[in-house]
Design an enzyme around this catalytic site. Sequence first.
Site, PDB file in Angstrom:
ATOM      1  N   ARG A 154      -8.643   8.408  -3.756  1.00  0.00           N
ATOM      2  CA  ARG A 154      -7.650   7.326  -2.728  1.00  0.00           C
ATOM      3  C   ARG A 154      -8.604   6.603  -1.757  1.00  0.00           C
ATOM      4  O   ARG A 154      -9.374   7.520  -1.044  1.00  0.00           O
ATOM      5  CB  ARG A 154      -6.518   7.883  -2.044  1.00  0.00           C
ATOM      6  CG  ARG A 154      -5.400   8.536  -3.058  1.00  0.00           C
ATOM      7  CD  ARG A 154      -4.443   9.238  -2.362  1.00  0.00           C
ATOM      8  NE  ARG A 154      -5.108  10.639  -1.846  1.00  0.00           N
ATOM      9  CZ  ARG A 154      -4.508  11.020  -0.556  1.00  0.00           C
ATOM     10  NH1 ARG A 154      -3.664  10.795   0.029  1.00  0.00           N
ATOM     11  NH2 ARG A 154      -5.309  12.312  -0.092  1.00  0.00           N
ATOM     12  N   PHE A 252       4.607   7.845  -2.481  1.00  0.00           N
ATOM     13  CA  PHE A 252       4.744   6.601  -3.319  1.00  0.00           C
ATOM     14  C   PHE A 252       6.012   5.809  -3.379  1.00  0.00           C
ATOM     15  O   PHE A 252       6.433   4.996  -4.202  1.00  0.00           O
ATOM     16  CB  PHE A 252       3.976   6.405  -4.650  1.00  0.00           C
ATOM     17  CG  PHE A 252       2.388   6.528  -4.496  1.00  0.00           C
ATOM     18  CD1 PHE A 252       1.679   5.589  -4.625  1.00  0.00           C
ATOM     19  CD2 PHE A 252       1.950   7.836  -4.469  1.00  0.00           C
ATOM     20  CE1 PHE A 252       0.269   5.602  -4.516  1.00  0.00           C
ATOM     21  CE2 PHE A 252       0.437   8.147  -4.381  1.00  0.00           C
ATOM     22  CZ  PHE A 252      -0.276   7.123  -4.292  1.00  0.00           C
ATOM     23  N   ALA A 255       8.370   1.267   0.661  1.00  0.00           N
ATOM     24  CA  ALA A 255       8.751   0.015   0.294  1.00  0.00           C
ATOM     25  C   ALA A 255       7.700  -0.912   0.967  1.00  0.00           C
ATOM     26  O   ALA A 255       7.289  -0.645   2.193  1.00  0.00           O
ATOM     27  CB  ALA A 255      10.068  -0.548   0.511  1.00  0.00           C
ATOM     28  N   CYS A 263      -7.842  -0.271  -7.965  1.00  0.00           N
ATOM     29  CA  CYS A 263      -7.274   0.311  -9.275  1.00  0.00           C
ATOM     30  C   CYS A 263      -5.946  -0.051  -9.837  1.00  0.00           C
ATOM     31  O   CYS A 263      -5.963  -0.528 -10.949  1.00  0.00           O
ATOM     32  CB  CYS A 263      -7.326   1.931  -8.603  1.00  0.00           C
ATOM     33  SG  CYS A 263      -8.730   2.586  -8.434  1.00  0.00           S
ATOM     34  N   ARG A 331      -9.669  -6.122  -2.250  1.00  0.00           N
ATOM     35  CA  ARG A 331      -9.447  -6.468  -3.879  1.00  0.00           C
ATOM     36  C   ARG A 331      -7.844  -6.460  -4.118  1.00  0.00           C
ATOM     37  O   ARG A 331      -7.208  -5.474  -3.642  1.00  0.00           O
ATOM     38  CB  ARG A 331     -10.319  -5.576  -4.530  1.00  0.00           C
ATOM     39  CG  ARG A 331     -11.670  -5.814  -4.856  1.00  0.00           C
ATOM     40  CD  ARG A 331     -12.351  -4.901  -5.513  1.00  0.00           C
ATOM     41  NE  ARG A 331     -12.356  -3.523  -4.963  1.00  0.00           N
ATOM     42  CZ  ARG A 331     -13.327  -2.580  -5.534  1.00  0.00           C
ATOM     43  NH1 ARG A 331     -13.787  -2.658  -6.611  1.00  0.00           N
ATOM     44  NH2 ARG A 331     -13.366  -1.619  -4.538  1.00  0.00           N
TER      45      ARG A 331
END
Length: 443
Positions: A154, A252, A255, A263, A331
């Site tokens: 990560r 995860f 919100a 990735c 990115r």
Amino acid sequence: MRVAMIGTGYVGLVSGTCFSEFGHTVVCVDKNPDRIGALQRGEIPIFEPGLDDLVMRNVKAGRLSFTQDIKAAVQGAEAVFIAVGTPSRRGDGEADLSYVYAAAKEIAEAMSHFTLVVTKSTVPVGTGREVERIIRQTRPDADFEVASNPEFLREGAAIEDFMRPDRVVCGAESDRAREILRNLYRPLYLNETPILFTALETAELIKYAANAFLAMKITFINEIADLCEKVNVNVQDVSRGIGLDGRIGSKFLHAGPGYGGSCFPKDTQALVATGRKFSSPLQIIETVVAINDTRKRRMAEKIIAACGGSVKGKTVAVLGLTFKPGTDDMRDSPSLDIIPALQKAGAVVRAYDPEGMHEAKKLLNDVVWCQDGYEAAEGADVLAILTEWNQFRAMDLARLKELLKQPVMVDLRNIYKPAEMEQAGFTYYSVGRPPVMPAGVSA
């Protein structure tokens, strides 16, 4: 052990440095002379907490070095890792494997003894077999094996993830290859970190399946957040309620404006392309990709709505540009969709990010770049939080209120408590939670 790491991007540099911290002798290779020159001078080309100190320590100890000479690096190595980029190919979303295959050919030309060639880059199913074919075609006499060792790093926590991983996945099909990988990861093996040995193709698919599942989890809670706003429910309470179920878990389930980074966007697209290639469509992941793309643009609409439905001639302060805190990576960041949409609607954008400004300036035009969050807020009609950097979590709300033309905040990361914002006198919009309106103001 002696290791060559081909590629000094995010994965290659972090992995090579961490292997050297394990006690191995690592040579990192890159064709870019400017990057190698910077690394040899001790200049780290990416922002990753703790990486600069780790590089410096291992260079000083003689375990880590940087070069453009792939031949020398490969000839001196027992294991050669391919850690080059696999960006999405334009048009079809498939992974562009040209850098991987070019590296395989160069490795083949340089080999002088038995070598374990390991793909560290994220690659689709079947890539390892093609790497093997290329090496065999280039050097029929070569003594080598190909393995897969996908990374699960990560950004912002990569060193911790490498040193204390949930698991290490190795696609290796001979005792010799497995033994080399065990020796490479010996410190983790001794600490009883789960090390999963699989077939080559299995390891390749595990990486894509893991990232697609996490992207799906993010997308799921984002859709639930939309429903929460309609029925006046707090999505954070929903996340806690379902996350306490051990089968689901709490990670995860936050919100926000959608996933981004190096990735999830490219890996979900590549997995979808792989499914189509093998006539096994992945409809759930196809939907995840479509929803996430749409969501980023909808976040701009949320900011525009907070300004009464129009931002023409208005100023929007944007705090946070990178796709997540703890990195300078731009990115597929939501900001790259949100800011141009605001500008197209007539807004002037004033922006600040603690680490991403240098990269953001290459990608965004006509933005007023600021030195901190308070400068960005000065004279703005609305303040929008796009990335949850820690320094944005405890800003002086009274000072912000004075600087803004009107006390309106759109918090796309839910880092403030609605009650706190109500007390501070803000009109406050977040994601999946009821809006806060000061007395006398209607939604």
